[in-house]
Write a protein that holds these residues in place. Structure first.
Motif, PDB file in Angstrom:
ATOM      1  N   GLY A  32       0.989  -1.575  -0.086  1.00 33.96           N
ATOM      2  CA  GLY A  32       0.073  -0.115   0.218  1.00 33.96           C
ATOM      3  C   GLY A  32       0.348   0.935   0.132  1.00 33.96           C
ATOM      4  O   GLY A  32       0.271   2.710   0.039  1.00 33.96           O
ATOM      5  N   GLN A  33       2.177   1.177  -0.025  1.00 35.20           N
ATOM      6  CA  GLN A  33       3.277   2.103   0.229  1.00 35.20           C
ATOM      7  C   GLN A  33       3.897   2.454  -1.149  1.00 35.20           C
ATOM      8  O   GLN A  33       4.540   1.289  -1.802  1.00 35.20           O
ATOM      9  N   GLU A  34       4.669   3.509  -1.779  1.00 35.37           N
ATOM     10  CA  GLU A  34       4.441   3.339  -3.011  1.00 35.37           C
ATOM     11  C   GLU A  34       6.289   3.201  -2.448  1.00 35.37           C
ATOM     12  O   GLU A  34       6.761   3.711  -1.934  1.00 35.37           O
ATOM     13  N   THR A  35       6.688   2.551  -3.893  1.00 36.33           N
ATOM     14  CA  THR A  35       8.360   2.170  -3.455  1.00 36.33           C
ATOM     15  C   THR A  35       8.959   2.542  -4.447  1.00 36.33           C
ATOM     16  O   THR A  35       7.887   2.619  -5.913  1.00 36.33           O
ATOM     17  N   THR A  36       9.787   2.376  -4.696  1.00 32.62           N
ATOM     18  CA  THR A  36      11.061   2.938  -6.046  1.00 32.62           C
ATOM     19  C   THR A  36      11.817   2.004  -6.475  1.00 32.62           C
ATOM     20  O   THR A  36      12.850   1.441  -5.254  1.00 32.62           O
ATOM     21  N   VAL A  37      11.678   1.176  -7.869  1.00 27.48           N
ATOM     22  CA  VAL A  37      13.186   0.234  -7.938  1.00 27.48           C
ATOM     23  C   VAL A  37      13.919   0.830  -9.166  1.00 27.48           C
ATOM     24  O   VAL A  37      13.011   1.633  -9.917  1.00 27.48           O
ATOM     25  N   THR A  38      15.094   0.820  -8.419  1.00 29.46           N
ATOM     26  CA  THR A  38      16.250   1.788  -9.969  1.00 29.46           C
ATOM     27  C   THR A  38      17.239   0.954 -10.439  1.00 29.46           C
ATOM     28  O   THR A  38      17.982  -0.545 -10.149  1.00 29.46           O
ATOM     29  N   LEU A  39      17.665   1.558 -12.028  1.00 27.79           N
ATOM     30  CA  LEU A  39      18.947   0.881 -12.085  1.00 27.79           C
ATOM     31  C   LEU A  39      19.579   1.504 -12.983  1.00 27.79           C
ATOM     32  O   LEU A  39      19.167   3.128 -13.310  1.00 27.79           O
ATOM     33  N   GLU A  40      20.894   1.511 -13.344  1.00 33.90           N
ATOM     34  CA  GLU A  40      22.071   2.617 -13.133  1.00 33.90           C
ATOM     35  C   GLU A  40      22.628   1.874 -14.926  1.00 33.90           C
ATOM     36  O   GLU A  40      22.462   0.552 -14.842  1.00 33.90           O
ATOM     37  N   TYR A  41      22.576   2.673 -15.976  1.00 34.09           N
ATOM     38  CA  TYR A  41      23.111   2.261 -17.157  1.00 34.09           C
ATOM     39  C   TYR A  41      23.891   3.616 -17.579  1.00 34.09           C
ATOM     40  O   TYR A  41      23.968   4.709 -16.848  1.00 34.09           O
ATOM     41  N   VAL A  42      25.103   2.921 -18.403  1.00 33.55           N
ATOM     42  CA  VAL A  42      25.876   3.270 -18.601  1.00 33.55           C
ATOM     43  C   VAL A  42      26.550   2.842 -20.138  1.00 33.55           C
ATOM     44  O   VAL A  42      26.227   1.525 -20.811  1.00 33.55           O
ATOM     45  N   ASN A  43      26.765   4.100 -21.071  1.00 35.32           N
ATOM     46  CA  ASN A  43      26.723   3.659 -22.536  1.00 35.32           C
ATOM     47  C   ASN A  43      28.116   4.245 -23.099  1.00 35.32           C
ATOM     48  O   ASN A  43      29.003   5.269 -22.831  1.00 35.32           O
ATOM     49  N   LYS A  44      29.277   2.902 -22.833  1.00 34.18           N
ATOM     50  CA  LYS A  44      30.465   2.603 -23.460  1.00 34.18           C
ATOM     51  C   LYS A  44      31.077   2.960 -24.413  1.00 34.18           C
ATOM     52  O   LYS A  44      31.807   2.333 -25.056  1.00 34.18           O
ATOM     53  N   GLY A  45      29.762   2.224 -25.375  1.00 37.08           N
ATOM     54  CA  GLY A  45      30.476   1.968 -27.182  1.00 37.08           C
ATOM     55  C   GLY A  45      30.353   3.626 -27.479  1.00 37.08           C
ATOM     56  O   GLY A  45      30.096   4.534 -27.046  1.00 37.08           O
ATOM     57  N   LYS A  46      30.737   3.857 -28.866  1.00 38.84           N
ATOM     58  CA  LYS A  46      31.796   5.003 -29.296  1.00 38.84           C
ATOM     59  C   LYS A  46      29.764   5.679 -30.324  1.00 38.84           C
ATOM     60  O   LYS A  46      30.136   6.397 -30.552  1.00 38.84           O
ATOM     61  N   GLY A  47      28.781   4.804 -30.167  1.00 45.13           N
ATOM     62  CA  GLY A  47      27.728   5.684 -31.525  1.00 45.13           C
ATOM     63  C   GLY A  47      26.674   5.686 -29.291  1.00 45.13           C
ATOM     64  O   GLY A  47      26.603   5.178 -29.018  1.00 45.13           O
ATOM     65  N   ASP A  48      25.893   6.280 -30.375  1.00 41.85           N
ATOM     66  CA  ASP A  48      24.537   6.874 -29.711  1.00 41.85           C
ATOM     67  C   ASP A  48      23.192   5.751 -29.589  1.00 41.85           C
ATOM     68  O   ASP A  48      23.075   5.167 -30.749  1.00 41.85           O
ATOM     69  N   ILE A  49      22.720   5.876 -28.037  1.00 37.13           N
ATOM     70  CA  ILE A  49      22.460   4.977 -28.029  1.00 37.13           C
ATOM     71  C   ILE A  49      20.053   5.692 -28.158  1.00 37.13           C
ATOM     72  O   ILE A  49      20.594   6.868 -27.790  1.00 37.13           O
ATOM     73  N   ALA A  50      19.408   5.407 -29.050  1.00 37.40           N
ATOM     74  CA  ALA A  50      18.064   6.199 -29.372  1.00 37.40           C
ATOM     75  C   ALA A  50      16.992   5.354 -28.844  1.00 37.40           C
ATOM     76  O   ALA A  50      16.915   4.610 -28.356  1.00 37.40           O
ATOM     77  N   ASN A  51      15.930   6.019 -28.190  1.00 30.72           N
ATOM     78  CA  ASN A  51      15.085   5.821 -27.857  1.00 30.72           C
ATOM     79  C   ASN A  51      15.177   4.759 -26.709  1.00 30.72           C
ATOM     80  O   ASN A  51      14.538   3.498 -27.065  1.00 30.72           O
ATOM     81  N   VAL A  52      15.244   4.551 -25.848  1.00 29.77           N
ATOM     82  CA  VAL A  52      15.705   4.267 -24.372  1.00 29.77           C
ATOM     83  C   VAL A  52      14.137   3.996 -23.851  1.00 29.77           C
ATOM     84  O   VAL A  52      13.786   5.241 -23.464  1.00 29.77           O
ATOM     85  N   GLU A  53      13.416   3.164 -23.401  1.00 32.30           N
ATOM     86  CA  GLU A  53      12.006   2.860 -22.420  1.00 32.30           C
ATOM     87  C   GLU A  53      12.489   1.820 -21.496  1.00 32.30           C
ATOM     88  O   GLU A  53      13.298   0.925 -22.483  1.00 32.30           O
ATOM     89  N   ALA A  54      11.880   2.032 -20.763  1.00 36.15           N
ATOM     90  CA  ALA A  54      11.856   0.609 -19.203  1.00 36.15           C
ATOM     91  C   ALA A  54      10.558   0.158 -19.123  1.00 36.15           C
ATOM     92  O   ALA A  54       9.503   1.069 -18.835  1.00 36.15           O
TER      93      ALA A  54
END
Length: 431
Positions: free
Chosen positions: A192-214
């Motif tokens: 009954g109480q709001e809580t949060t789950v967290t994910l850390e990310y990093v882009n180690k590549g030399k190209g860009d990442i597009a349209n990230v959704e969770a």
């Protein structure tokens, strides 16, 4: 009739010979002359303008097919570039030199980038394989490779040369180094109480990442946003994805977090993270009636005898300690008062305010003030004022005030009488 037949045969032979000569003349090579457009008439060979020969057909070399070993080439990877080229013209070529240039994205992985061919007939094709390597610093996407052809050919009996460049595109893909850490839930998850789950990310590549959704999938929880749009993640960028939800019931909650994105090649990818959460019950509301009942129940059950004994011992110890402290304090206070009185008496004697006659009074326990008052009263009686009442005011040295009552000569032992001469010499006699 016989002469006619022979004559006819001679004519036919002459005609055939003429036809053969005409055909031979036509088959011989000849020069074509340009037609002038000034007067609209044809210019003959006897004109003063030199004839301009018309160029014949030229060869045309194109790349008809090429392969590089797959859908794309990973940056830093080696591959074989195989291409096929064909002479699409009507004239053969000779002394052909083929050069392959990888530009800023490719390099030759051993050997040479120049190849020689003796001849290539019209309509024929050849193939060549070149070992190459995509540079690690190359950008993702289609990158050009240039194939150059230099060759010679005969044009109307004269030798000519030509060159053509053909560009082919080889796609390069940077390695997918978009990393997402394991989900990190809150310390305490309550139904009954709001809580949060967290994910850390990093882009180690030399190209860009597009349209990230969770997205969080599963049952037993509610969320205002089922899918969160993060957006694009540049090369070297970091961040976190926080998914907020509210568990509906206590117990074990099983869910799956999905992170979808498009890599530098435009390919859609998805990473899944299963999570197992332990949800606790919500704390009950305080009920006054329940609290009173619990207190009554605890009171009815009572405490063990040793608890009461320990409590009594502690209480006795506290009381005894308090009594001892009070008594000790009183003793110190009384001693302090005695010391102060002794100091006051010692100071009075040192000032010389007492005469020798009051020594007996001090010895008998009277104060310095009493002795002084007694002396004053005796002096007053000797002067004939025995029947009067006298009061001695306080002295300037703050000595105590003494009130002297009328003295009876027959009853009081301290009566002063004159001597036989009836005159007083200024001294007093004590009876």
């Amino acid at each position: 009739m016989k002469h006619l037949t022979t004559r006819m045969l001679a004519i036919i032979v002459a005609l055939l010979a003429s036809l053969s000569m005409m055909l031979a003349i036509v088959s011989l090579p000849h020069l074509a002359y340009a037609v002038g457009a000034d007067d609209g008439s044809a210019q003959g060979a006897d004109q003063s303008v030199a004839p301009t020969p018309v160029s014949g057909p030229v060869p045309n070399i194109i790349v008809t097919n090429f392969t590089y070993g797959g859908d794309s080439v990973a940056a830093g990877a080696k591959f074989d570039l195989n291409f096929t080229f064909q002479n699409m013209g009507q004239v053969a070529v000779a002394n052909m030199v083929v050069t392959v240039d990888g530009g800023e994205s490719f390099a030759i992985a051993g050997g040479t980038n120049t190849f020689y061919f003796d001849a290539l007939w019209a309509g024929y094709s050849l193939s060549q394989t070149v070992p190459m390597q995509a540079l690690a610093s190359a950008k993702s996407g289609a990158q050009p490779v240039t194939v150059s052809f230099r060759y010679e050919y005969l044009d109307s009996g004269a030798r000519s040369s030509n060159q053509s460049d053909v560009k082919i595109a080889v796609p390069i893909s940077q390695p997918d180094r978009f990393e997402v850490g394991d989900p990190v839930p809150s310390d305490q998850i309550v139904a009954g109480q709001e809580t949060t789950v967290t994910l850390e990310y990093v882009n180690k590549g030399k190209g860009d990442i597009a349209n990230v959704e969770a997205t969080m999938e599963g049952e037993g929880f509610d969320a205002t946003m089922k899918t969160q749009y993060v957006g694009n993640v540049a090369s070297g960028a970091t961040g976190s994805i926080g998914y907020a939800f509210t568990p509906t019931a206590s117990g074990e909650l099983n869910a799956t977090l999905k992170v979808s994105y498009e890599d530098s090649d435009g390919q859609s990818k998805t990473k899944e993270f299963p999570v197992k959460l332990s949800v606790a019950d919500a704390a009950p509301m305080d009920d006054p009636s329940r609290v009173d009942s619990d207190m009554n129940q605890n009171a009815s059950q009572g405490l063990p005898w040793w608890v009461w004994a320990a409590a009594a011992a502690v209480a006795v110890a506290v009381i005894v300690g308090i009594v001892l402290l009070v008594r000790r304090h009183r003793k110190k206070k009384a001693k302090s008062e005695i010391d102060e009185e002794w100091d006051d008496w010692a100071d009075g004697n040192a000032d010389g305010k007492l005469d020798t006659q009051s020594g007996g009074d001090i010895a008998s326990g009277k104060t310095v003030g009493d002795a002084a008052d007694s002396t004053t009263a005796n002096n007053a009686t000797a002067s004939g004022d025995a029947t009067s009442t006298s009061a001695i005011s306080p002295s300037t040295d703050a000595t105590p005030t003494t009130v002297i009552e009328p003295v009876n000569a027959t009853a009081e032992p301290n009566q002063i009488v004159p001597d036989d001469s009836g005159q007083s010499d200024g001294s007093a006699q004590t009876v």
